[in-house]
Motif scaffolding. Sequence first.
Motif, PDB file in Angstrom:
ATOM      1  N   VAL A 128       0.859  -1.185   0.000  1.00  0.00           N
ATOM      2  CA  VAL A 128       0.000   0.000   0.000  1.00  0.00           C
ATOM      3  C   VAL A 128       0.893   1.231   0.000  1.00  0.00           C
ATOM      4  CG1 VAL A 128      -1.939  -1.129   1.139  1.00  0.00           C
ATOM      5  CG2 VAL A 128      -0.171  -0.030   2.525  1.00  0.00           C
ATOM      6  N   HIS A 129       0.331   2.366  -0.357  1.00  0.00           N
ATOM      7  CA  HIS A 129       1.138   3.582  -0.481  1.00  0.00           C
ATOM      8  C   HIS A 129       0.410   4.750   0.194  1.00  0.00           C
ATOM      9  CE1 HIS A 129       4.027   1.711  -3.215  1.00  0.00           C
ATOM     10  NE2 HIS A 129       2.986   1.085  -3.731  1.00  0.00           N
ATOM     11  N   ALA A 130       0.639   4.856   1.491  1.00  0.00           N
ATOM     12  CA  ALA A 130       0.074   5.961   2.265  1.00  0.00           C
ATOM     13  C   ALA A 130       1.071   6.374   3.341  1.00  0.00           C
ATOM     14  CB  ALA A 130      -1.255   5.555   2.888  1.00  0.00           C
ATOM     15  N   GLY A 131       2.358   6.370   2.967  1.00  0.00           N
ATOM     16  CA  GLY A 131       3.419   6.551   3.952  1.00  0.00           C
ATOM     17  C   GLY A 131       3.639   7.962   4.436  1.00  0.00           C
ATOM     18  N   PRO A 171      -6.649  12.530   1.533  1.00  0.00           N
ATOM     19  CA  PRO A 171      -6.939  13.604   2.496  1.00  0.00           C
ATOM     20  C   PRO A 171      -7.778  13.119   3.669  1.00  0.00           C
ATOM     21  CG  PRO A 171      -7.235  14.395   0.252  1.00  0.00           C
ATOM     22  CD  PRO A 171      -7.019  12.910   0.154  1.00  0.00           C
ATOM     23  N   GLU A 172      -8.716  12.223   3.399  1.00  0.00           N
ATOM     24  CA  GLU A 172      -9.570  11.708   4.471  1.00  0.00           C
ATOM     25  C   GLU A 172      -8.757  10.925   5.497  1.00  0.00           C
ATOM     26  OE1 GLU A 172     -11.767  12.557   0.849  1.00  0.00           O
ATOM     27  OE2 GLU A 172     -10.079  11.189   1.217  1.00  0.00           O
ATOM     28  N   LEU A 173      -7.793  10.136   5.016  1.00  0.00           N
ATOM     29  CA  LEU A 173      -6.960   9.358   5.929  1.00  0.00           C
ATOM     30  C   LEU A 173      -6.049  10.270   6.745  1.00  0.00           C
ATOM     31  CD1 LEU A 173      -6.018   6.633   6.992  1.00  0.00           C
ATOM     32  CD2 LEU A 173      -4.415   6.498   5.058  1.00  0.00           C
ATOM     33  N   VAL A 174      -5.495  11.285   6.104  1.00  0.00           N
ATOM     34  CA  VAL A 174      -4.640  12.233   6.825  1.00  0.00           C
ATOM     35  C   VAL A 174      -5.424  12.905   7.951  1.00  0.00           C
ATOM     36  CG1 VAL A 174      -3.308  14.368   6.643  1.00  0.00           C
ATOM     37  CG2 VAL A 174      -3.129  12.630   4.847  1.00  0.00           C
ATOM     38  N   ILE A 175      -6.633  13.332   7.658  1.00  0.00           N
ATOM     39  CA  ILE A 175      -7.471  13.978   8.675  1.00  0.00           C
ATOM     40  C   ILE A 175      -7.780  13.008   9.810  1.00  0.00           C
ATOM     41  CG2 ILE A 175      -9.765  14.936   9.125  1.00  0.00           C
ATOM     42  CD1 ILE A 175      -9.662  16.123   6.281  1.00  0.00           C
ATOM     43  N   SER A 176      -8.134  11.777   9.460  1.00  0.00           N
ATOM     44  CA  SER A 176      -8.490  10.782  10.468  1.00  0.00           C
ATOM     45  C   SER A 176      -7.325  10.479  11.403  1.00  0.00           C
ATOM     46  CB  SER A 176      -8.959   9.498   9.779  1.00  0.00           C
ATOM     47  OG  SER A 176      -9.193   8.473  10.721  1.00  0.00           O
ATOM     48  N   VAL A 177      -6.143  10.250  10.831  1.00  0.00           N
ATOM     49  CA  VAL A 177      -4.981   9.923  11.657  1.00  0.00           C
ATOM     50  C   VAL A 177      -4.553  11.136  12.483  1.00  0.00           C
ATOM     51  CG1 VAL A 177      -2.566   9.205  11.619  1.00  0.00           C
ATOM     52  CG2 VAL A 177      -4.213   8.090  10.112  1.00  0.00           C
ATOM     53  N   THR A 178      -4.602  12.308  11.883  1.00  0.00           N
ATOM     54  CA  THR A 178      -4.251  13.526  12.621  1.00  0.00           C
ATOM     55  C   THR A 178      -5.162  13.710  13.830  1.00  0.00           C
ATOM     56  OG1 THR A 178      -3.433  14.598  10.603  1.00  0.00           O
ATOM     57  CG2 THR A 178      -3.982  16.025  12.463  1.00  0.00           C
ATOM     58  N   GLN A 179      -6.447  13.491  13.636  1.00  0.00           N
ATOM     59  CA  GLN A 179      -7.393  13.626  14.744  1.00  0.00           C
ATOM     60  C   GLN A 179      -7.136  12.584  15.827  1.00  0.00           C
ATOM     61  OE1 GLN A 179     -11.158  13.412  12.674  1.00  0.00           O
ATOM     62  NE2 GLN A 179     -11.258  15.634  12.352  1.00  0.00           N
ATOM     63  N   SER A 180      -6.753  11.378  15.421  1.00  0.00           N
ATOM     64  CA  SER A 180      -6.487  10.322  16.401  1.00  0.00           C
ATOM     65  C   SER A 180      -5.238  10.617  17.224  1.00  0.00           C
ATOM     66  CB  SER A 180      -6.338   8.973  15.697  1.00  0.00           C
ATOM     67  OG  SER A 180      -5.103   8.883  14.999  1.00  0.00           O
ATOM     68  N   GLN A 181      -4.392  11.524  16.731  1.00  0.00           N
ATOM     69  CA  GLN A 181      -3.147  11.867  17.417  1.00  0.00           C
ATOM     70  C   GLN A 181      -3.252  13.178  18.195  1.00  0.00           C
ATOM     71  OE1 GLN A 181      -0.356  11.885  14.118  1.00  0.00           O
ATOM     72  NE2 GLN A 181       0.188   9.757  14.465  1.00  0.00           N
ATOM     73  N   ALA A 182      -4.467  13.603  18.485  1.00  0.00           N
ATOM     74  CA  ALA A 182      -4.652  14.904  19.134  1.00  0.00           C
ATOM     75  C   ALA A 182      -3.919  14.997  20.470  1.00  0.00           C
ATOM     76  CB  ALA A 182      -6.141  15.182  19.324  1.00  0.00           C
ATOM     77  N   SER A 183      -4.002  13.949  21.283  1.00  0.00           N
ATOM     78  CA  SER A 183      -3.347  14.006  22.595  1.00  0.00           C
ATOM     79  C   SER A 183      -1.827  13.961  22.448  1.00  0.00           C
ATOM     80  CB  SER A 183      -3.827  12.856  23.480  1.00  0.00           C
ATOM     81  OG  SER A 183      -3.507  11.600  22.909  1.00  0.00           O
ATOM     82  N   PHE A 184      -1.346  13.212  21.465  1.00  0.00           N
ATOM     83  CA  PHE A 184       0.090  13.156  21.164  1.00  0.00           C
ATOM     84  C   PHE A 184       0.607  14.543  20.797  1.00  0.00           C
ATOM     85  CE2 PHE A 184       2.878  12.930  17.356  1.00  0.00           C
ATOM     86  CZ  PHE A 184       4.035  12.411  17.917  1.00  0.00           C
TER      87      PHE A 184
END
Length: 239
Positions: free
Chosen positions: A197-200, A207-220
Motif C-alpha cells: 500500500v502507499h500511504a506513507g 486527504p480523508e486518511l490524513v485527517i483521520s490519523v491527525t485527529q487520532s493523534q490529538a493528545s500526542f
Amino acid sequence: MSSSTITVGFPLYPGCTLLDFAGATQVFAYTPGFEVVWIAATRDPVPTTESVSVMPGATFDDHPPLSILFMPGGGSDGVGAAMLDPAFQGWLKQTAAQAEWVGSVCTGAFILAAAGLFDGCQATTYWSARSVLELFPKVELVPGYPRWHLDEERKRFSGGGISSSIDLALKLVETIAGRDAAQTSQLFVQYAPSPPVHAGDPTEASPELVISVTQSQASFTAGLIAATRQVLACEGSAA
C-alpha cells in the motif's frame, strides 16, 4: 574498540519507539567498522511505545566515546519527559560536544531542539509534528516530508517518522564510509522496500486518511506542544 571504530550511541528513555533505534541499529551493525551501543540512565530494561522492553548496553556514566549520537523519537509522554529532564539534557549537551555527528529521527528532534542542539540548523521530524517543531524559533524546518536530511558542514542529521531510521542510517553510512559500504549493508539486511500500500506520508495518503490519523493523534500533538512551550518558557525566564 579500535581507534578507527565508529561508535553509534542511541540514548534510550521510557516511551521511546522501537523501530526508531532498532531499524538504524540493523544498518550500522552490518557495516564493517561501525558498532552500536544502546545507552540509558541505568541498565534496567527500557519500556518502548510498543510495550516491548529492551536492555541497554551502557549507562550515561559508563558508555564509550561516541562518534555518532543518534536520538530516537517516541510518544509525547516519553519525549516530553526527556525534554524537561535536566540530567538527560545535560548529558546530551556534554556528549554532543564530543561526538562528530549529532542527530535524530522522528520526534527525537524535539529532545535535541530542547537541548539547543539544532539551533541554527535545518531539521525534520514526524509528519504530524512538523508544525510543533516550528515553535522552536532557532530551528528551521526542512520543507516537505523527507525521510532523511543531513547538514554535512554542521554535522547534524534528522529523519522523518519511525521507519525513516533505516534510510537515515544508510545515508549516514554512505556519507561517512562510502557508497559501497552503504550498499553492502543494504544487501545484508535485504532492504528493498516495496510496500503493498502507499500511504506513507501525507503526499501519498488520501486527504480523508490524513485527517483521520491527525485527529487520532490529538493528545500526542498536545503533549508535544505543552512540553515545547514549557521548554521555551524556561529559556525565556533564564534569558
